[in-house]
Design a protein around this motif. Structure first.
Motif, PDB file in Angstrom:
ATOM      1  N   LYS A   1       1.019  -0.845  -0.006  1.00 46.76           N
ATOM      2  CA  LYS A   1      -0.139   0.310   0.008  1.00 46.76           C
ATOM      3  C   LYS A   1       0.460   1.463  -0.586  1.00 46.76           C
ATOM      4  O   LYS A   1       1.978   1.256   0.539  1.00 46.76           O
ATOM      5  N   SER A   2       0.495   2.556  -0.115  1.00 45.34           N
ATOM      6  CA  SER A   2       1.100   3.870  -0.016  1.00 45.34           C
ATOM      7  C   SER A   2       0.215   4.483  -0.862  1.00 45.34           C
ATOM      8  O   SER A   2      -0.741   5.394  -0.684  1.00 45.34           O
ATOM      9  N   TRP A   3       1.068   5.911   0.044  1.00 45.10           N
ATOM     10  CA  TRP A   3       0.713   7.522  -0.405  1.00 45.10           C
ATOM     11  C   TRP A   3       1.473   8.015  -0.982  1.00 45.10           C
ATOM     12  O   TRP A   3       2.728   7.945  -1.205  1.00 45.10           O
ATOM     13  N   THR A   4       0.746   9.179  -2.117  1.00 47.52           N
ATOM     14  CA  THR A   4       2.088   9.401  -3.002  1.00 47.52           C
ATOM     15  C   THR A   4       1.391  11.286  -2.719  1.00 47.52           C
ATOM     16  O   THR A   4       0.199  11.550  -2.880  1.00 47.52           O
ATOM     17  N   PHE A   5       2.551  12.088  -2.633  1.00 47.04           N
ATOM     18  CA  PHE A   5       2.431  13.061  -1.983  1.00 47.04           C
ATOM     19  C   PHE A   5       2.704  14.267  -3.868  1.00 47.04           C
ATOM     20  O   PHE A   5       3.554  13.835  -3.913  1.00 47.04           O
ATOM     21  N   THR A   6       2.230  15.167  -4.141  1.00 48.99           N
ATOM     22  CA  THR A   6       2.730  15.733  -5.297  1.00 48.99           C
ATOM     23  C   THR A   6       1.979  17.303  -5.366  1.00 48.99           C
ATOM     24  O   THR A   6       0.547  17.248  -4.761  1.00 48.99           O
ATOM     25  N   LEU A   7       3.259  18.488  -5.464  1.00 47.20           N
ATOM     26  CA  LEU A   7       3.018  19.239  -5.572  1.00 47.20           C
ATOM     27  C   LEU A   7       2.294  20.092  -6.739  1.00 47.20           C
ATOM     28  O   LEU A   7       1.819  19.109  -7.800  1.00 47.20           O
TER      29      LEU A   7
END
Length: 277
Positions: free
Chosen positions: A211-217
């Motif tokens: 599982k994962s979280w992706t952080f995007t500007l």
């Protein structure tokens, strides 16, 4: 009568000494009610007081430098007891602190002590004493960066928890996160042209296996090339590959996307290294 549900005011601070900037914050409408218990707040931006989980107020520092000259102020004199604000690094007290005495005007400062940080360290403020302060508490601290002409943008999700079913949006500064697609509530508007050249992210709870979280500007409603992903048992990520340019009145925010239903986390902090160009 026109109704403006959300509006933005931005100002530009230009220090007279190279490599110096200021980080300012306040408790907003929250009450500092200590009763001999330690409480915490983020060091940068608007943030409520946290009573049980310091992870929610930590802010990750995106660059190395030195913190010094801490000033504390609240709008009324407090007669129920004294209280102390102490700047903390990686959940440990530093020497930078000051105490407001019972019944005195709510001002104090520490212009003597200092401490250094490296990229990836976290900072917040710990509150101790026996006072109840119903008025807003505000503070400011000087940060001298080692990287010429750069400055930090730091935020924490002190007001909410991530949601695996919708994208979340975290303000670039302060302690506000919006669960869902209405990202404008947490967006920031720029006062001048600048660029962002690195990001650091830290969360409290690992996503879990597969599982994962992706952080995007994001810039003006669109994803930029700056992003990083936290997966499995990891709790941090970084991206220093692209440089993202912004002009005056651009909006920016951090978008958080889930993959494979990761474990929710109430503590998310994102730090960006920026510079005016």
């Amino acid at each position: 009568t026109p109704i403006v549900p959300v509006f933005r005011i931005t100002t530009l601070f230009s220090p007279t000494t190279s490599n110096e900037t200021i980080l300012v914050g306040n408790t907003g409408a929250c009450t500092l009610a200590l009763g001999d218990d330690t409480q915490w707040s983020a060091i940068y931006g608007y943030t409520c007081i946290e009573f049980t989980d310091e992870d929610k107020t930590e802010q990750v520092v995106p660059m190395s430098g030195t913190f010094s000259k801490f000033y504390l102020y609240n709008t009324v004199a407090d007669s129920s007891g004294s209280y102390t604000g102490t700047v903390r690094k990686n959940k440990v007290n530093t020497a930078v602190a000051c105490t407001v005495s019972a019944g005195s005007p709510g001002n104090c400062s520490d212009t003597v002590d200092s401490f250094t940080v490296v990229a990836g360290d976290t900072v917040d403020i710990g509150w101790t004493g026996a006072a109840t302060v119903a008025s807003k508490v505000a503070w400011g601290i000087k940060f001298t960066v080692d990287d010429a002409d750069s400055f930090p943008l730091m935020a924490t999700s002190s007001n909410g928890s991530t949601d695996a079913t919708d994208p979340d949006h975290l303000a670039i500064i302060s302690g506000k996160m919006q669960v869902g697609t209405d990202y404008f509530n947490e967006s920031e508007t720029l006062a001048d042209t600048m660029e962002i050249n690195s990001m650091r992210v830290k969360i409290e709870a690992a996503p879990g296996a597969g599982k994962s979280w992706t952080f995007t500007l994001r810039k003006n409603l669109a994803n930029t090339g700056m992003a990083c992903t936290i997966s499995d048992s990891v709790t941090t990520c970084t991206d220093s590959t692209p440089t993202v340019s912004f002009t005056k009145r651009d909006t920016l925010v951090t978008r958080i996307d889930a993959a494979s239903a990761p474990a929710a986390t109430e503590a998310v902090t994102v730090g960006y290294r920026a510079k005016f160009v």
